[in-house]
Write a protein that holds these residues in place. Structure first.
Motif, short mmCIF file in Angstrom:
data_model
loop_
_atom_site.label_atom_id
_atom_site.label_comp_id
_atom_site.label_asym_id
_atom_site.label_seq_id
_atom_site.Cartn_x
_atom_site.Cartn_y
_atom_site.Cartn_z
N ARG A 122 0.81 -1.22 0.00
CA ARG A 122 0.00 0.00 0.00
C ARG A 122 0.84 1.27 0.00
N LEU A 123 1.88 1.30 0.84
CA LEU A 123 2.68 2.53 0.88
C LEU A 123 3.44 2.75 -0.41
N LEU A 124 3.86 1.66 -1.06
CA LEU A 124 4.51 1.80 -2.36
C LEU A 124 3.53 2.39 -3.38
N GLN A 125 2.30 1.88 -3.36
CA GLN A 125 1.29 2.39 -4.30
C GLN A 125 0.98 3.86 -4.03
N VAL A 126 0.92 4.24 -2.76
CA VAL A 126 0.70 5.64 -2.41
C VAL A 126 1.86 6.49 -2.92
N ALA A 127 3.08 5.97 -2.79
CA ALA A 127 4.26 6.70 -3.27
C ALA A 127 4.17 6.96 -4.77
N VAL A 128 3.73 5.95 -5.52
CA VAL A 128 3.60 6.12 -6.97
C VAL A 128 2.52 7.15 -7.29
N VAL A 129 1.43 7.14 -6.55
CA VAL A 129 0.36 8.13 -6.76
C VAL A 129 0.91 9.53 -6.53
N LEU A 130 1.70 9.72 -5.48
CA LEU A 130 2.25 11.04 -5.18
C LEU A 130 3.18 11.53 -6.29
N LEU A 131 3.83 10.60 -6.99
CA LEU A 131 4.71 11.01 -8.08
C LEU A 131 3.95 11.73 -9.20
N GLY A 132 2.64 11.47 -9.27
CA GLY A 132 1.83 12.14 -10.28
C GLY A 132 1.81 13.64 -10.13
N ALA A 133 2.09 14.14 -8.92
CA ALA A 133 2.10 15.59 -8.68
C ALA A 133 3.23 16.28 -9.43
N GLN A 134 4.24 15.51 -9.86
CA GLN A 134 5.38 16.10 -10.56
C GLN A 134 5.17 16.19 -12.07
N LEU A 135 4.03 15.69 -12.56
CA LEU A 135 3.82 15.57 -14.00
C LEU A 135 2.51 16.19 -14.43
N SER A 136 2.38 16.37 -15.73
CA SER A 136 1.13 16.87 -16.31
C SER A 136 0.64 15.88 -17.35
N LEU A 137 -0.63 16.04 -17.75
CA LEU A 137 -1.19 15.14 -18.75
C LEU A 137 -0.44 15.25 -20.07
N ALA A 138 0.03 16.44 -20.40
CA ALA A 138 0.80 16.60 -21.64
C ALA A 138 2.08 15.78 -21.59
N GLN A 139 2.71 15.75 -20.41
CA GLN A 139 3.92 14.93 -20.25
C GLN A 139 3.61 13.44 -20.39
N ILE A 140 2.50 13.03 -19.79
CA ILE A 140 2.12 11.61 -19.85
C ILE A 140 1.88 11.19 -21.29
N ALA A 141 1.17 12.03 -22.04
CA ALA A 141 0.89 11.71 -23.44
C ALA A 141 2.19 11.66 -24.25
N ALA A 142 3.07 12.62 -24.00
CA ALA A 142 4.33 12.66 -24.74
C ALA A 142 5.20 11.45 -24.42
N VAL A 143 5.24 11.08 -23.13
CA VAL A 143 6.04 9.93 -22.71
C VAL A 143 5.49 8.65 -23.33
N GLY A 144 4.16 8.54 -23.35
CA GLY A 144 3.56 7.35 -23.95
C GLY A 144 3.93 7.20 -25.40
N LEU A 145 3.89 8.27 -26.17
CA LEU A 145 4.23 8.21 -27.59
C LEU A 145 5.72 7.93 -27.79
N GLU A 146 6.56 8.56 -26.96
CA GLU A 146 8.01 8.38 -27.10
C GLU A 146 8.44 6.96 -26.77
N SER A 147 7.80 6.37 -25.76
CA SER A 147 8.23 5.05 -25.29
C SER A 147 7.59 3.91 -26.06
N LEU A 148 6.61 4.21 -26.92
CA LEU A 148 5.84 3.14 -27.57
C LEU A 148 6.70 2.17 -28.37
N PRO A 149 7.64 2.64 -29.23
CA PRO A 149 8.45 1.67 -29.98
C PRO A 149 9.25 0.73 -29.09
#
Length: 391
Positions: free
Chosen positions: A72-99
């Motif tokens: 549980r605490l690990l999962q909470v830690a991962v959730v908190l990491l979301g505060a460092q990012l934006s949806l634009a970053q998530i979309a960009a990372v998804g496209l960049e990492s896809l290949p």
């Protein structure tokens, strides 16, 4: 009569001793990380935990809190990491990492089939190790095992094997990254696509730097979504093979087309039971029981949604809130520090929970398969990154 459920104060008291032990270890690990920044706090945390577990296994009083911290605490830690990012970053990372993500997954699954056959690791155990290595370790194994009807011993074998190479990645990958002169961004892509489990991705990337960790987590979480199509595909494949098995049993044929390596079959002769499967205690392969094929759960749309880990949803929701500017900029460093410390606590708990004897008992065949797949995924990730210019 079953035991009455614990009240909230009782639950807190039952968890407190184990959480406190993990807190102390994480504090020591953080102090070590401040003196030796290269190792961070995650690696010392898990090493200290393993050493303590080897000297004296945590007792029953500590186990509830240790299990809570490792999950549980690990999962909470991962959730908190979301505060460092934006949806634009998530979309960009998804496209960049896809290949890289799709390439490593395809090579890993193909390698699991070919190498597993060559080593004699057949049936569900091979599937679990392949999916665990290719997607996200224990989470993928937990999602796939009920769909293919894997027995508990097979799941334990697979998780133990994957975990061993997760720990290896935490130690080896930062060395590879520095040797190749990777930037934090490149290493985040490498760790996010080549390391198996979420905890190990976070630990590996955290050693390299905060930027690498943030990027690796997004890559890993996007990669986690591959649980859904893979699980659906396995459900369809198992359903088809179950039908063929039923037809073959009715006609006295046995496995489909007499294939001695018919994956997903729970009916096999002793001659086809290799040491990697037949030696598993309680393995339900018995020719005298044609009904030995367990019922597979039907995959409904709601069931598909349940395959998405809750912390992935929480991560995205926190990223949305961050994108809208609700989280003040001055609060983000504190949230990042809290997340890193929670990760150290979680890795300390995982170290305390490690059963080294169980890993030794798993035998050399699944360990060899896991090691070869780990190496294959690592080389594939580096190769695709080099071809695409991401390295």
């Amino acid at each position: 009569m079953p035991d009455a459920p614990l009240s909230i104060p009782q639950r807190v008291l039952s968890l407190a001793p184990g959480i406190l032990v993990c807190l102390v270890i994480a504090g020591v690990a953080t102090a070590i990380g401040s003196v030796v920044p290269l190792v961070g706090s995650a690696v010392p945390g898990i090493v200290i935990g393993v050493v303590i577990a080897l000297i004296r296994k945590p007792g029953a009083r500590l186990k509830p809190g240790i299990q809570f911290t490792s999950k549980r605490l690990l999962q909470v830690a991962v959730v908190l990491l979301g505060a460092q990012l934006s949806l634009a970053q998530i979309a960009a990372v998804g496209l960049e990492s896809l290949p890289v993500m799709l390439g490593t997954l395809a090579i890993c699954l193909l390698g699991a089939w070919l190498i597993g056959r060559a080593l004699g690791v057949v049936g569900d155990l091979r599937t679990l190790i392949g999916v665990g290595t290719g997607i996200c370790g224990a989470s993928a194994i937990a999602a796939v095992s009920p769909v293919i009807g894997a027995v508990s011993a097979e799941v334990a074998y697979a998780v133990s094997t994957i975990f061993l190479f997760n720990i290896s990645a935490v130690i080896v990958f930062p060395v590879i990254g520095h040797a190749l002169g990777m930037s934090e961004h490149a290493f985040g892509l490498f760790a996010g696509t080549a390391v198996n489990d979420t905890s190990s991705v976070v630990a590996t990337a955290a050693v390299y730097g905060a930027g690498a960790m943030n990027f690796a987590v997004v890559v890993k979480l996007v990669r986690t979504l591959m649980i859904i199509p893979i699980t659906i595909g396995l459900a369809v494949l198992v359903g088809r093979r179950k039908t063929v098995l039923a037809d073959g049993a009715a006609g006295g044929v046995g496995d489909a087309a007499g294939d001695p390596d018919f994956e997903g079959s729970r009916v096999a002769t002793n001659a086809r039971d290799t040491p990697s499967t037949a030696s598993i205690p309680g393995h339900p392969r018995d020719l005298s029981r044609p009904d030995a094929v367990p019922a597979r759960p039907r995959l409904t749309p709601l069931g598909v949604l349940k395959l998405i880990p809750w912390f992935l949803i929480g991560f995205v929701l926190v990223a949305i809130v961050s994108s809208l500017g609700v989280i003040p900029a001055e609060a983000k460093p504190a949230l990042s520090t809290a997340s890193v410390f929670l990760i150290a606590m979680a890795l300390s708990a995982i170290g305390l929970s490690t059963d080294v004897a169980a890993i030794r008992r798993s035998g050399w065949r699944p360990l060899a398969l896991g090691g070869l797949l780990w190496l294959l995924v690592t080389l594939t990730s580096l190769g695709i990154m080099w071809v695409t210019g991401a390295l």
